[in-house]
Design an enzyme around this catalytic site. Structure first.
Site, PDB file in Angstrom:
ATOM      1  N   CYS A   1       0.936  -1.458  -0.017  1.00  0.00           N
ATOM      2  CA  CYS A   1      -0.049  -0.007  -0.094  1.00  0.00           C
ATOM      3  C   CYS A   1       0.996   1.270   0.020  1.00  0.00           C
ATOM      4  O   CYS A   1       1.527   1.679  -0.868  1.00  0.00           O
ATOM      5  CB  CYS A   1      -1.112   0.004   1.179  1.00  0.00           C
ATOM      6  SG  CYS A   1      -2.343   1.281   0.882  1.00  0.00           S
TER       7      CYS A   1
ATOM      8  N   HIS B   1      -3.602  -5.143  -0.142  1.00  0.00           N
ATOM      9  CA  HIS B   1      -3.402  -5.791   1.268  1.00  0.00           C
ATOM     10  C   HIS B   1      -3.316  -7.263   1.179  1.00  0.00           C
ATOM     11  O   HIS B   1      -4.473  -7.938   0.943  1.00  0.00           O
ATOM     12  CB  HIS B   1      -4.434  -5.191   2.110  1.00  0.00           C
ATOM     13  CG  HIS B   1      -4.185  -3.835   2.499  1.00  0.00           C
ATOM     14  ND1 HIS B   1      -3.177  -3.559   3.389  1.00  0.00           N
ATOM     15  CD2 HIS B   1      -4.308  -2.529   2.038  1.00  0.00           C
ATOM     16  CE1 HIS B   1      -2.998  -2.418   3.456  1.00  0.00           C
ATOM     17  NE2 HIS B   1      -3.981  -1.670   2.917  1.00  0.00           N
TER      18      HIS B   1
ATOM     19  N   GLU C   1      -2.548  -9.450   2.969  1.00  0.00           N
ATOM     20  CA  GLU C   1      -2.736  -9.930   4.366  1.00  0.00           C
ATOM     21  C   GLU C   1      -4.305 -10.129   4.775  1.00  0.00           C
ATOM     22  O   GLU C   1      -4.524 -10.671   5.771  1.00  0.00           O
ATOM     23  CB  GLU C   1      -1.854  -9.455   5.383  1.00  0.00           C
ATOM     24  CG  GLU C   1      -2.525  -8.160   6.141  1.00  0.00           C
ATOM     25  CD  GLU C   1      -2.417  -6.855   5.120  1.00  0.00           C
ATOM     26  OE1 GLU C   1      -3.069  -5.824   5.424  1.00  0.00           O
ATOM     27  OE2 GLU C   1      -1.864  -6.874   4.018  1.00  0.00           O
TER      28      GLU C   1
END
Length: 194
Positions: free
Chosen positions: A85, A169, A171
């Protein structure tokens, strides 16, 4: 939380999400979190195997006023780098690119992203209002991922230095853990450098 630390990763905190730290722990990494203004020589003195450039809020050019030189020094020292990001945008700036404000930011958990090397589509989670300008990237930086909604850059890597990043993202796992492989890829880069 793990007792089998294979690698030491220093995470530069621009507004890091705790789940990213969990991921590194799950991949058997010891993680040391440092302030976003920690000088490169201090980061290198911690003897990391790799450095993570975290997510965070705001305009990357504003954060870049202090972050770009730190990242450039890490690149110069051939330190493996992985950004997510804001970390992706800062790496783009540190490599000589430019960023711009999106007319409509990317928000939500259903953004299709194409991994150009494999032609696979990843369903990603995103939360950002800026993007890296592909036309501004120097010839030694390649785009690795594209947003299928608007064609914006979703990933990049340096062709000869161990540095790469993604805009989204991985994760967050909005799909069936589509982008988990990126953490493993970072550890592979670290292992090659060792």
């Amino acid at each position: 939380k793990n007792n089998q630390n294979s690698f030491h990763v220093v995470a530069i905190d621009y507004g890091i999400k705790k789940n990213i730290l969990r991921y590194f722990s799950d991949f058997k990494c010891k993680v040391t979190v440092v302030s976003c203004k920690t000088p490169a020589d201090k980061i290198l003195s911690l003897k990391p195997d790799g450095v993570f450039l975290s997510n965070g809020p705001g305009d990357p050019a504003a954060t870049g006023k202090y972050a770009i030189q730190i990242i450039q020094n890490l690149i110069k020292n051939k330190m493996p780098l992985f950004g997510i990001c804001l970390g992706h945008q800062l790496l783009g700036l540190a490599l000589g690119g430019k960023t711009y404000k999106l007319k409509f930011g990317h928000r939500g958990t259903n953004h299709p992203v194409k991994h150009l090397a494999t032609d696979k589509i990843e369903i990603t989670s995103q939360n950002h209002g800026f993007a890296v300008d592909p036309g501004s990237l120097p010839s030694d930086v390649m785009v690795t991922h594209l947003n299928l909604y608007d064609g914006t850059v979703e990933g990049l890597r340096h062709k000869s230095r161990p540095a790469f990043a993604v805009q989204y993202h991985p994760e967050a796992s909005p799909g069936p853990h589509d982008a988990d492989y990126l953490f493993g890829l970072f550890l592979d880069v670290i292992d090659e450098r060792r």
